[in-house]
Scaffold this motif. Structure first.
Motif, PDB file in Angstrom:
ATOM      1  N   GLU A 208       0.833  -1.210   0.000  1.00  0.00           N
ATOM      2  CA  GLU A 208       0.000   0.000   0.000  1.00  0.00           C
ATOM      3  C   GLU A 208       0.866   1.257   0.000  1.00  0.00           C
ATOM      4  OE1 GLU A 208      -4.016  -1.643   2.290  1.00  0.00           O
ATOM      5  OE2 GLU A 208      -2.473  -0.551   3.411  1.00  0.00           O
TER       6      GLU A 208
ATOM      7  N   THR B  97      -5.493  10.197  -1.147  1.00  0.00           N
ATOM      8  CA  THR B  97      -6.668   9.707  -0.435  1.00  0.00           C
ATOM      9  C   THR B  97      -6.201   8.933   0.795  1.00  0.00           C
ATOM     10  OG1 THR B  97      -7.788   9.441  -2.555  1.00  0.00           O
ATOM     11  CG2 THR B  97      -8.785   8.355  -0.646  1.00  0.00           C
TER      12      THR B  97
ATOM     13  N   LEU C 104      -5.902   6.308   3.948  1.00  0.00           N
ATOM     14  CA  LEU C 104      -6.329   4.959   4.311  1.00  0.00           C
ATOM     15  C   LEU C 104      -7.310   5.046   5.474  1.00  0.00           C
ATOM     16  CD1 LEU C 104      -2.874   3.162   4.170  1.00  0.00           C
ATOM     17  CD2 LEU C 104      -4.817   2.706   2.673  1.00  0.00           C
ATOM     18  N   PRO C 105      -8.294   4.139   5.553  1.00  0.00           N
ATOM     19  CA  PRO C 105      -8.494   2.979   4.680  1.00  0.00           C
ATOM     20  C   PRO C 105      -9.306   3.260   3.417  1.00  0.00           C
ATOM     21  CG  PRO C 105     -10.031   2.895   6.494  1.00  0.00           C
ATOM     22  CD  PRO C 105      -9.179   4.112   6.736  1.00  0.00           C
ATOM     23  N   THR C 106      -9.772   4.494   3.221  1.00  0.00           N
ATOM     24  CA  THR C 106     -10.592   4.799   2.041  1.00  0.00           C
ATOM     25  C   THR C 106      -9.850   4.477   0.752  1.00  0.00           C
ATOM     26  OG1 THR C 106     -11.642   6.577   3.295  1.00  0.00           O
ATOM     27  CG2 THR C 106     -11.935   6.616   0.911  1.00  0.00           C
ATOM     28  N   ALA C 107      -8.533   4.643   0.746  1.00  0.00           N
ATOM     29  CA  ALA C 107      -7.748   4.467  -0.480  1.00  0.00           C
ATOM     30  C   ALA C 107      -7.505   3.010  -0.847  1.00  0.00           C
ATOM     31  CB  ALA C 107      -6.407   5.183  -0.323  1.00  0.00           C
ATOM     32  N   LYS C 108      -7.868   2.060  -0.010  1.00  0.00           N
ATOM     33  CA  LYS C 108      -7.517   0.657  -0.256  1.00  0.00           C
ATOM     34  C   LYS C 108      -7.940   0.146  -1.635  1.00  0.00           C
ATOM     35  CE  LYS C 108      -6.990  -1.061   4.474  1.00  0.00           C
ATOM     36  NZ  LYS C 108      -5.682  -1.749   4.306  1.00  0.00           N
TER      37      LYS C 108
ATOM     38  N   GLU D 229      -8.439   1.763  -4.417  1.00  0.00           N
ATOM     39  CA  GLU D 229      -7.634   2.466  -5.410  1.00  0.00           C
ATOM     40  C   GLU D 229      -6.207   1.917  -5.433  1.00  0.00           C
ATOM     41  OE1 GLU D 229      -6.586   7.117  -6.520  1.00  0.00           O
ATOM     42  OE2 GLU D 229      -7.621   6.624  -4.655  1.00  0.00           O
TER      43      GLU D 229
ATOM     44  N   LYS E  97      -3.361   8.726   6.453  1.00  0.00           N
ATOM     45  CA  LYS E  97      -4.251   7.836   7.193  1.00  0.00           C
ATOM     46  C   LYS E  97      -5.296   8.639   7.948  1.00  0.00           C
ATOM     47  CE  LYS E  97      -0.713   4.277   7.839  1.00  0.00           C
ATOM     48  NZ  LYS E  97       0.045   3.443   8.818  1.00  0.00           N
ATOM     49  N   THR E  98      -6.505   8.108   7.967  1.00  0.00           N
ATOM     50  CA  THR E  98      -7.550   8.711   8.775  1.00  0.00           C
ATOM     51  C   THR E  98      -7.171   8.554  10.245  1.00  0.00           C
ATOM     52  OG1 THR E  98      -9.205   8.145   7.113  1.00  0.00           O
ATOM     53  CG2 THR E  98     -10.004   8.655   9.328  1.00  0.00           C
TER      54      THR E  98
ATOM     55  N   LYS F 262      -6.894   7.651  13.977  1.00  0.00           N
ATOM     56  CA  LYS F 262      -7.554   6.592  14.750  1.00  0.00           C
ATOM     57  C   LYS F 262      -8.144   7.158  16.035  1.00  0.00           C
ATOM     58  CE  LYS F 262      -4.567   2.795  13.195  1.00  0.00           C
ATOM     59  NZ  LYS F 262      -3.628   1.724  13.650  1.00  0.00           N
TER      60      LYS F 262
END
Length: 359
Positions: A159, A170, A172-176, A178, A237-238, A240
């Motif tokens: 990744e 974008t 992570l995890p939204t970019a996974k 892509e 990363k978003t 946590k």
């Protein structure tokens, strides 16, 4: 993402070729790996060793896994030997690696492969997914590395390489999805197993989370984030959510002959199937529920341990175990039958505190 499609200079084959040439020269020497030179000479990876290493490496570092892998393969050199092993022996050897559901699934999978598949691992992604405890990542890794199937293997290293190579902002995890699409576009038909390991090695040794060594990267001339100066900050990363803290009480009781009161946790749930000390539920305010009536002494200090989703603080209480005690929880284990190494790490910390060691 700054580019919407593969553009000139980003076609898959040159990237795969450059990575494989780098891998041939710089592949890590790992105990479960067949080197690129040996593979070129016709040596094929053992699916058992590939599977075992991939299960061990989930949520764990290569450095932490090496010794465990050596011990496991010395004790149980093939899937049939592991399938025949006792649950307690395997769980005891696993102690310290964490995520104990993996160890339970390890045994289930070994017994399924031995009993239902004549000891042979299936060689396709879809068939591997039907094995106990094998998810999409592990199935892709086994299919690629052990059987040279052109599967897309996605771990954190891959990744990170894809996010930087294509300057994907974008988080992570939204970019996974892509990132996986990008990785799939680069996966070659030739030597896909070596290629999968090459990308992971690149992320582990050069395209590292901090201070990537861009100057010696085989993809440096094609890397968009290097050109843009954004590489160190990718992948984003978003944030946590902070982990909550739970508390609990454990009760250590020893009889005059050295026997100890322990309990085996339920198969399902955290630390499932592992030996431990009788104790309370874990929560904000644990209730005192000793396994038998006694004058329990609270030890100074506390046990601290962090799981995936929460921090745990344990109070340790001790009392002598009378010969005639009828505990409401647990079983008495003789001194000769007890091995501290059979305990999961958090329970061993409680034992160390009781013994006067560092918690």
């Amino acid at each position: 993402m700054r580019d919407s499609d593969f553009e000139s200079g980003f076609d898959p084959e040159p990237i795969a070729g450059d990575l494989l040439a780098w891998y041939d020269a710089h592949a890590r020497d790992l105990p479960w790996r067949v080197s690129p030179a040996a593979r070129a000479a016709g040596v094929r990876p053992d699916p058992y060793r590939v599977w075992l290493s991939e299960v061990m490496l989930q949520q764990t570092t290569v450095a932490a896994v090496r010794d465990y892998f050596h011990r496991f393969t010395m004790l149980w050199p093939d899937v049939g030997a592991l399938a025949a092993a006792g649950d307690g022996a395997v769980m005891g050897e696993w102690a310290g690696l964490g995520y104990y559901a993996r160890a339970r699934n390890l045994l289930k999978c070994a017994r399924f492969v031995t009993g239902e598949l004549n000891g042979r691992f299936p060689d396709s992604h879809d068939a591997l997914l039907r094995l106990p405890g094998v998810g999409p990542y592990t199935a892709a890794a086994i299919a690629a590395i052990a059987f040279d199937r052109p599967e897309t293997v996605m771990d954190g290293n891959v990744e990170r390489v894809m996010a930087r190579l294509h300057d994907i902002e974008t988080p992570l995890p939204t970019a996974k999805p892509e990132l996986k699409a990008r990785a799939a576009g680069h996966t070659p038909a030739e030597r896909p197993g070596d290629y999968a390991q090459a990308v992971m090695d690149l992320g582990a040794t050069i395209c590292t989370p901090k201070s990537p060594a861009c100057g010696i990267c085989p993809l440096r001339d094609r890397c968009r984030s290097r050109a843009a100066g954004t590489a160190p900050g990718l992948p984003k990363k978003t944030p946590k959510k902070p982990k909550p803290t739970r508390r609990g009480i454990v009760y250590l009781a020893r009889r005059g002959d050295g026997a100890l009161l322990l309990e085996r946790r339920p198969d399902k749930g955290l630390l499932g199937g592992m030996l431990g000390w009788p104790g309370s539920d874990w929560g904000e305010a644990p209730q005192d529920r000793p396994p038998f009536e006694a004058d329990w002494t609270t030890l100074p200090g506390e046990v601290r341990h962090t799981f995936t989703h929460f921090h745990l603080i344990l109070t340790v209480k001790t009392a002598p175990l009378p010969d005639a005690a009828a505990p409401t929880a647990g079983e008495v284990l003789s001194r000769d039958a007890f091995r501290p190494s059979d305990l999961p790490t958090v329970m061993r910390k409680a034992y160390d505190l009781w013994r006067g060691g560092a918690a």
